[in-house]
Design a protein around this motif. Structure first.
Motif, PDB file in Angstrom:
ATOM      1  N   VAL A   4       0.852  -1.194   0.000  1.00 23.36           N
ATOM      2  CA  VAL A   4       0.000   0.000   0.000  1.00 23.36           C
ATOM      3  C   VAL A   4       0.884   1.239   0.000  1.00 23.36           C
ATOM      4  CG1 VAL A   4      -1.781   1.262   1.238  1.00 23.36           C
ATOM      5  CG2 VAL A   4      -1.819  -1.217   1.236  1.00 23.36           C
ATOM      6  N   LEU A   5       1.856   1.239   0.906  1.00 20.17           N
ATOM      7  CA  LEU A   5       2.757   2.388   1.004  1.00 20.17           C
ATOM      8  C   LEU A   5       4.194   1.898   0.908  1.00 20.17           C
ATOM      9  CD1 LEU A   5       3.066   5.463   1.671  1.00 20.17           C
ATOM     10  CD2 LEU A   5       3.311   4.766   4.057  1.00 20.17           C
ATOM     11  N   ALA A  29      -1.146  -4.209   2.589  1.00 18.02           N
ATOM     12  CA  ALA A  29      -2.583  -4.121   2.846  1.00 18.02           C
ATOM     13  C   ALA A  29      -2.936  -4.804   4.162  1.00 18.02           C
ATOM     14  CB  ALA A  29      -3.356  -4.752   1.699  1.00 18.02           C
ATOM     15  N   GLY A  30      -3.728  -4.145   4.979  1.00 22.03           N
ATOM     16  CA  GLY A  30      -4.205  -4.738   6.228  1.00 22.03           C
ATOM     17  C   GLY A  30      -3.178  -4.797   7.336  1.00 22.03           C
ATOM     18  N   LYS A 160      -6.663   4.779   2.672  1.00 16.33           N
ATOM     19  CA  LYS A 160      -5.995   3.520   2.330  1.00 16.33           C
ATOM     20  C   LYS A 160      -4.888   3.248   3.315  1.00 16.33           C
ATOM     21  CE  LYS A 160      -7.047   3.761  -2.525  1.00 16.33           C
ATOM     22  NZ  LYS A 160      -6.819   4.756  -3.586  1.00 16.33           N
ATOM     23  N   VAL A 161      -4.243   4.330   3.777  1.00 18.58           N
ATOM     24  CA  VAL A 161      -3.230   4.169   4.811  1.00 18.58           C
ATOM     25  C   VAL A 161      -3.394   5.286   5.838  1.00 18.58           C
ATOM     26  CG1 VAL A 161      -1.463   5.355   3.450  1.00 18.58           C
ATOM     27  CG2 VAL A 161      -0.757   3.878   5.319  1.00 18.58           C
ATOM     28  N   LEU A 162      -3.271   4.894   7.106  1.00 18.74           N
ATOM     29  CA  LEU A 162      -3.425   5.837   8.210  1.00 18.74           C
ATOM     30  C   LEU A 162      -2.070   6.018   8.868  1.00 18.74           C
ATOM     31  CD1 LEU A 162      -5.381   7.380  10.203  1.00 18.74           C
ATOM     32  CD2 LEU A 162      -5.534   5.226  11.482  1.00 18.74           C
ATOM     33  N   LEU A 163      -1.607   7.267   8.951  1.00 18.29           N
ATOM     34  CA  LEU A 163      -0.339   7.559   9.623  1.00 18.29           C
ATOM     35  C   LEU A 163      -0.657   8.123  11.002  1.00 18.29           C
ATOM     36  CD1 LEU A 163       1.322   9.622   6.701  1.00 18.29           C
ATOM     37  CD2 LEU A 163       1.377   7.138   7.020  1.00 18.29           C
ATOM     38  N   THR A 191      -9.755  -2.198   7.277  1.00 19.42           N
ATOM     39  CA  THR A 191     -10.164  -1.305   6.195  1.00 19.42           C
ATOM     40  C   THR A 191      -9.010  -0.431   5.735  1.00 19.42           C
ATOM     41  OG1 THR A 191     -10.966   0.171   7.893  1.00 19.42           O
ATOM     42  CG2 THR A 191     -12.604  -1.172   6.770  1.00 19.42           C
ATOM     43  N   THR A 192      -8.013  -0.256   6.606  1.00 23.11           N
ATOM     44  CA  THR A 192      -6.898   0.603   6.235  1.00 23.11           C
ATOM     45  C   THR A 192      -5.596   0.024   6.777  1.00 23.11           C
ATOM     46  OG1 THR A 192      -5.920   2.790   6.591  1.00 23.11           O
ATOM     47  CG2 THR A 192      -7.403   2.035   8.287  1.00 23.11           C
ATOM     48  N   ALA A 193      -4.527   0.220   6.026  1.00 19.82           N
ATOM     49  CA  ALA A 193      -3.205  -0.126   6.555  1.00 19.82           C
ATOM     50  C   ALA A 193      -2.796   0.985   7.516  1.00 19.82           C
ATOM     51  CB  ALA A 193      -2.208  -0.229   5.405  1.00 19.82           C
ATOM     52  N   ILE A 194      -1.974   0.637   8.520  1.00 20.11           N
ATOM     53  CA  ILE A 194      -1.613   1.640   9.528  1.00 20.11           C
ATOM     54  C   ILE A 194      -0.096   1.708   9.692  1.00 20.11           C
ATOM     55  CG2 ILE A 194      -1.884   2.369  11.942  1.00 20.11           C
ATOM     56  CD1 ILE A 194      -4.475   0.704  12.025  1.00 20.11           C
TER      57      ILE A 194
END
Ligand SMILES: Nc1ncnc2c1ncn2[C@@H]1O[C@H](COP(=O)(O)OP(=O)(O)OP(=O)(O)O)[C@@H](O)[C@H]1O
Ligand SMILES: [Mg+2]
Lengths: 243, 298
Positions: A4-5, A29-30, A160-163, A191-194
């Motif tokens: 994802v990132l 992802a995930g 999609k990604v949470l920082l 629901t989001t990669a972290i």
């Protein structure tokens, strides 16, 4: 599968001070990935560079294979990157509800206000205390409540990604436990990669799939949460406090 | 009594014009942290454009058009000028990181506009016949100009509409978010450049409408915005630089001071008492009448 990132050899300078040296990392992802390191290691700088508040001197950043490093912050957000900044940064003169609506700015543009209302309902379910205080100025919330609001606001864009930058900073032990519980909930929802930055390395490693250790602007080690928890060097350097 | 009502209406209507211009200063200050010193001349442009589209310059008589035409014309010219000022005066100064750059650049745009009007249009003063009539109507035995009533009603409508827009719509709230924390707002996907540009357009349209409203009770000329612009700047400070309703109170206080001084002391002292009052308020309430100190917890 493309991550994802992905950061590829990212270097960042403040004037002639080098803050990041060829940092490479991936979040799939995930996944919940944490970035740990002592004060001044460059953790905040890494997150700010991902969201284009800072621009790398060299290197590349990709979201699902698409370049982010040439964009402006609002465009990076538009690609699906949500950033909860260090120090929470809620809009103190706006109400709790208006803060959430601001988090839903992109969603409102794409899908209309109905989608924002639906997303806000979900946020209130996860954080009932915000629901009780929705008309209150965000500046009058307690530190813990502001942190919940900052996380809820970021989730409003369905990222999609949470920082997350040091979400437990300055909180009491009870509130710290709460924050980790919420992070676990977000992780389980898948629901989001972290990408989580934390001073409380022990706690962060405990809930992370993988982690990177940043030292003086460079990645020193990486591994799964469990591996790093068991690593004697890491234990000595970063796991002093077991809060 | 009749005299008093008459003065009251004049003072309040004059004050509402100050309030409208002060609001125009506030919108762009809140988003860009710069002060647009062209505001007074944007009011002048509103007066001149409205006049040209509504009145025959040679005869001084109305051209016989609907008032919608000058009104729309003022909005269009205002929005173009607002966008222009942002693009060519404010943005370059921001890029140069110069503190006084945008103040000087906007001042320069204002002067250029005034000179252009003097050269291309006229250096004279013109009477702008009011679309609602120039003979006083009777209220409590007092003679009140319909234009003054129109000014009060229209200004209240504009300020209330703007405050509602700012607190009830997504775009309006993002103006507040940008004004509080530009970087964090951009992390939500809000484009600061777009919001700033939008605020300049909105601000210039309001200034232009203020010019169209005030023209029938003053005269239309290239210099009509100069003094009003300075006074409204003071009102924007005493109103609290970010409070829409504070500016109404500040504007009305100034308008009433001026009218009553002119009537009971001397019209020569009109500007003096107003400014003394403004200075007193600034000393007593540095954040303005409604200005609030924001509590921010870490
Ligand atoms: N605006 C700035 N100008 C100059 N140097 C800076 C700036 N911001 C950060 N630095 C330097 O860059 C390095 C990395 O800072 P950064 O804030 O990324 O660290 P951090 O890992 O987040 O630390 P902390 O755990 O204390 O938040 C530090 O040496 C810091 O002094
Ligand atoms: Mg930091």
């Amino acid at each position: 599968m493309t991550p994802v990132l992905e950061l590829k050899n990212v270097s960042v300078n403040y004037g002639n001070i080098t803050a990041l040296r060829s940092v490479s990392l991936q979040v799939n992802a995930g996944e919940l990935v944490s970035l740990i390191g002592s004060n001044g290691a460059g953790k905040t700088t890494t997150l700010k560079t991902v969201s284009s508040i800072l621009h790398p001197k060299s290197g590349e950043i990709f979201l699902q294979g698409k370049p982010l490093h040439l964009l402006q912050p609002h465009e990076v957000a538009g690609m699906g990157v949500a950033h909860v900044p260090e120090g929470r940064k809620v809009f103190s003169t706006l109400s709790v509800e208006d803060n959430l609506i601001m988090g839903g700015y992109l969603l409102a543009r794409r899908e209309g206000l109905k989608a924002v209302t639906a997303e806000m309902k979900k946020a209130y379910q996860l954080f009932p205390r915000l629901d009780e205080r929705k008309k209150q100025w965000a500046g009058t919330l307690s530190g813990g409540e502001q942190q919940m609001l900052a996380i809820a606001r970021a989730m409003m864009m369905r990222p999609k990604v949470l920082l997350l930058d040091e979400p437990t900073m300055g909180l009491s032990p009870v509130r710290i436990n709460e924050v980790f519980q919420y992070i676990q909930v977000l992780k389980d929802a898948k629901t989001t990669a972290i990408l989580l930055v934390e001073q409380l390395a022990y706690r962060a490693l405990g809930i992370s799939d993988r982690a990177y250790v940043l030292d003086q602007g460079a990645i020193k080690t990486t591994g799964t949460g469990k591996e790093l928890l068991a690593n004697p060097d890491i234990k000595k350097a970063y796991l002093g406090s077991k809060t | 009594m009749a005299d008093f009502v008459q003065l009251l209406v004049s003072g309040v209507s004059q004050g509402m014009i100050y309030a409208l211009l002060a609001v125009a200063y506030n919108i762009t200050f809140s988003t860009s942290r710069t002060i647009n010193f062209a505001i007074g001349n944007l009011l002048m442009m509103g007066g001149v454009v409205g006049f040209s589209l509504y009145i025959d310059m040679k005869t001084g008589q109305p051209l016989g058009r609907s008032f919608i035409i000058p009104f729309m014309g003022v909005l269009v010219v205002g929005s173009i000028l607002g966008a222009f000022i942002n693009k060519f005066a404010v943005e370059p100064s921001r890029r140069m990181k110069s503190e006084y750059g945008s103040a000087l650049a906007t001042l320069a745009v204002g002067i250029v506009l005034r000179n252009l009007v003097e050269r291309r249009w006229s250096t004279d003063d013109y009477k702008f016949l009011s679309p609602v009539g120039d003979s006083p109507i009777r209220i409590f035995g007092a003679g009140v100009y319909p234009q003054e009533v129109l000014i009060i009603a229209a200004s209240i409508f504009i300020v209330v509409a703007l405050e509602t827009f700012k607190s009830k719509t997504v775009l309006g709230r993002s103006i507040q978010a940008i004004s509080e924390d530009r970087v964090t707002a951009s992390l939500m996907g809000i484009n600061p450049g777009f919001i700033v540009g939008f605020s300049f357009i909105l601000s210039a349209m309001i200034a232009g409408v203020a010019g169209l409203l005030v023209a029938p009770i003053t005269l239309v000329s290239a210099t009509m915005g100069t003094v009003i612009g300075i006074k409204a700047y003071a009102v924007s400070i005493i109103g609290g630089l970010e409070s829409g309703y504070g500016t109404i109170v500040g504007g009305i206080i100034l308008g009433l001071c001026e009218v009553f001084t002119a009537r009971f002391i001397s019209s020569g002292y009109k500007d003096t008492t107003g400014f003394v009052f403004l200075i007193l308020i600034i000393l007593l309430r540095p954040n303005g009448i409604f200005g609030r100190k924001v509590v921010r917890k870490v």
